[in-house]
Motif scaffolding. Structure first.
Motif, PDB file in Angstrom:
ATOM      1  N   THR A   5       8.708   4.864  -7.875  1.00  0.00           N
ATOM      2  CA  THR A   5       8.168   5.810  -8.050  1.00  0.00           C
ATOM      3  C   THR A   5       7.100   5.849  -9.015  1.00  0.00           C
ATOM      4  O   THR A   5       6.536   4.735  -9.576  1.00  0.00           O
ATOM      5  CB  THR A   5       9.479   6.861  -9.059  1.00  0.00           C
ATOM      6  N   GLU A   6       6.355   7.182  -9.277  1.00  0.00           N
ATOM      7  CA  GLU A   6       5.002   7.202 -10.228  1.00  0.00           C
ATOM      8  C   GLU A   6       5.603   6.710 -11.381  1.00  0.00           C
ATOM      9  O   GLU A   6       4.722   5.891 -12.092  1.00  0.00           O
ATOM     10  CB  GLU A   6       4.510   8.545 -10.293  1.00  0.00           C
ATOM     11  N   LEU A   7       6.617   7.008 -12.096  1.00  0.00           N
ATOM     12  CA  LEU A   7       7.224   6.609 -13.235  1.00  0.00           C
ATOM     13  C   LEU A   7       7.533   5.027 -13.424  1.00  0.00           C
ATOM     14  O   LEU A   7       6.914   4.310 -14.218  1.00  0.00           O
ATOM     15  CB  LEU A   7       8.463   7.128 -13.947  1.00  0.00           C
ATOM     16  N   GLY A   8       7.858   4.526 -12.398  1.00  0.00           N
ATOM     17  CA  GLY A   8       8.155   2.940 -12.163  1.00  0.00           C
ATOM     18  C   GLY A   8       6.935   2.173 -12.092  1.00  0.00           C
ATOM     19  O   GLY A   8       6.640   1.321 -12.803  1.00  0.00           O
ATOM     20  N   LYS A  55      17.159   4.907 -13.848  1.00  0.00           N
ATOM     21  CA  LYS A  55      16.067   5.282 -14.879  1.00  0.00           C
ATOM     22  C   LYS A  55      14.549   5.920 -14.064  1.00  0.00           C
ATOM     23  O   LYS A  55      13.682   6.108 -14.857  1.00  0.00           O
ATOM     24  CB  LYS A  55      15.206   4.023 -15.527  1.00  0.00           C
ATOM     25  N   ASN A  56      14.941   6.076 -12.821  1.00  0.00           N
ATOM     26  CA  ASN A  56      14.131   6.859 -11.937  1.00  0.00           C
ATOM     27  C   ASN A  56      12.686   6.041 -11.845  1.00  0.00           C
ATOM     28  O   ASN A  56      11.572   6.600 -11.735  1.00  0.00           O
ATOM     29  CB  ASN A  56      13.698   8.298 -12.622  1.00  0.00           C
ATOM     30  N   TRP A  57      12.895   4.788 -12.013  1.00  0.00           N
ATOM     31  CA  TRP A  57      11.650   3.920 -11.727  1.00  0.00           C
ATOM     32  C   TRP A  57      11.583   3.462 -10.258  1.00  0.00           C
ATOM     33  O   TRP A  57      10.532   3.255  -9.866  1.00  0.00           O
ATOM     34  CB  TRP A  57      11.694   2.538 -12.672  1.00  0.00           C
ATOM     35  N   VAL A  58      12.589   3.545  -9.597  1.00  0.00           N
ATOM     36  CA  VAL A  58      12.612   3.342  -8.075  1.00  0.00           C
ATOM     37  C   VAL A  58      13.671   4.062  -7.368  1.00  0.00           C
ATOM     38  O   VAL A  58      14.495   4.746  -7.803  1.00  0.00           O
ATOM     39  CB  VAL A  58      12.930   1.679  -7.859  1.00  0.00           C
ATOM     40  N   SER A  77       0.949  -1.032  -0.161  1.00  0.00           N
ATOM     41  CA  SER A  77       0.064   0.050   0.111  1.00  0.00           C
ATOM     42  C   SER A  77       0.745   1.245   0.246  1.00  0.00           C
ATOM     43  O   SER A  77       0.353   2.422  -0.198  1.00  0.00           O
ATOM     44  CB  SER A  77      -0.860   0.141   1.161  1.00  0.00           C
ATOM     45  N   GLU A  78       2.339   1.117   0.355  1.00  0.00           N
ATOM     46  CA  GLU A  78       2.768   2.353   0.229  1.00  0.00           C
ATOM     47  C   GLU A  78       3.833   2.232  -0.909  1.00  0.00           C
ATOM     48  O   GLU A  78       5.047   3.098  -1.022  1.00  0.00           O
ATOM     49  CB  GLU A  78       3.907   2.268   1.612  1.00  0.00           C
ATOM     50  N   ASN A  79       3.441   1.415  -1.887  1.00  0.00           N
ATOM     51  CA  ASN A  79       4.449   1.608  -2.999  1.00  0.00           C
ATOM     52  C   ASN A  79       5.869   1.078  -2.893  1.00  0.00           C
ATOM     53  O   ASN A  79       6.834   1.526  -3.632  1.00  0.00           O
ATOM     54  CB  ASN A  79       4.401   2.862  -3.850  1.00  0.00           C
ATOM     55  N   GLN A  80       6.012  -0.198  -2.026  1.00  0.00           N
ATOM     56  CA  GLN A  80       7.402  -0.576  -1.831  1.00  0.00           C
ATOM     57  C   GLN A  80       7.092  -2.164  -2.007  1.00  0.00           C
ATOM     58  O   GLN A  80       6.196  -2.614  -1.947  1.00  0.00           O
ATOM     59  CB  GLN A  80       7.529  -0.231  -0.165  1.00  0.00           C
TER      60      GLN A  80
END
Length: 216
Positions: free
Chosen positions: A63-66, A49-52, A19-22
């Protein structure tokens, strides 16, 4: 263009996110059956790549992008499954492996056309939501059949696993998505349920009921 290996990692992240995007390296390692040093190495690439957001010995923050990149891989998989069932006549138990191969096609136009031909479905053949082009997923207010009570009537809406064995088990009982289920009895000893649907009665184990998602 993302590699096949990267897309497999992204899909695993999608399924494991809390739930915490982890998600943890250990969870990814077990899910993908890949050694932890390899997972760590890939997460460093994902961070570039700024995905995590990756820090040693800490949960991986997606991340939101990931999250969007992961959802797009899942979108391709679930659209393919729906196309195979709706347009090619495959059974819902036979589409997963084929979709595993086709999900790595990199043509966005290919999947957009597939979506259009299917009239923009919101869920796949197993009732799982299909992300849209922006990675957004509809919210489903579902609960496990095992959480229902005696005399409650619900609609079978989704399954949490799509293995051949489990789907064939449901096929043998003519239990399909959309079935209206009446809970007749719940065994106190083991949680098994006696249910009525489509003018027939079946007894399902608690393990099976936990894998069936329903709505009112």
């Amino acid at each position: 263009m993302n590699s096949l290996t990267e897309e497999n990692y992204l899909k695993a992240i999608f399924h494991l996110l809390d739930s915490e995007n982890q998600v943890t390296v250990n969870e990814l390692s077990k899910f993908l059956q890949i050694k932890m040093p390899s997972v760590n190495s890939m997460m460093k690439k994902f961070a570039d790549k700024n995905w995590v957001i990756y820090e040693t010995y800490k949960p991986i923050k997606v991340t939101e992008l990931g999250r969007k990149e992961a959802a797009i891989v899942v979108r391709k998989h679930r659209l393919t499954e729906m196309f195979l069932v709706e347009k090619m006549g495959f059974g819902w138990e036979n589409v997963h492996e084929i979709a595993e191969q086709l999900e790595h096609v990199h043509s966005e136009d290919f999947f957009d056309k597939m979506d259009e031909i299917l009239n923009f479905p919101k869920v796949d053949p197993h009732g799982e939501p299909i992300p849209d082009k922006d990675g957004i997923i509809i919210t489903q207010n579902l609960k496990k059949l095992s959480e229902c009570k005696i005399n409650e009537t619900v609609i079978l809406t989704s399954v949490t696993i799509s293995t051949d064995d489990f789907l064939n088990y449901l096929n043998q009982r003519n239990l399909a998505l959309g079935a209206e289920i009446l809970i007749k009895n719940i065994e106190k000893f083991d949680g098994s349920m006696q249910i009525d649907f489509s003018d027939r009665t079946e007894v399902l184990s608690k393990m099976v009921c936990e894998k069936l998602l329903v709505k009112k």
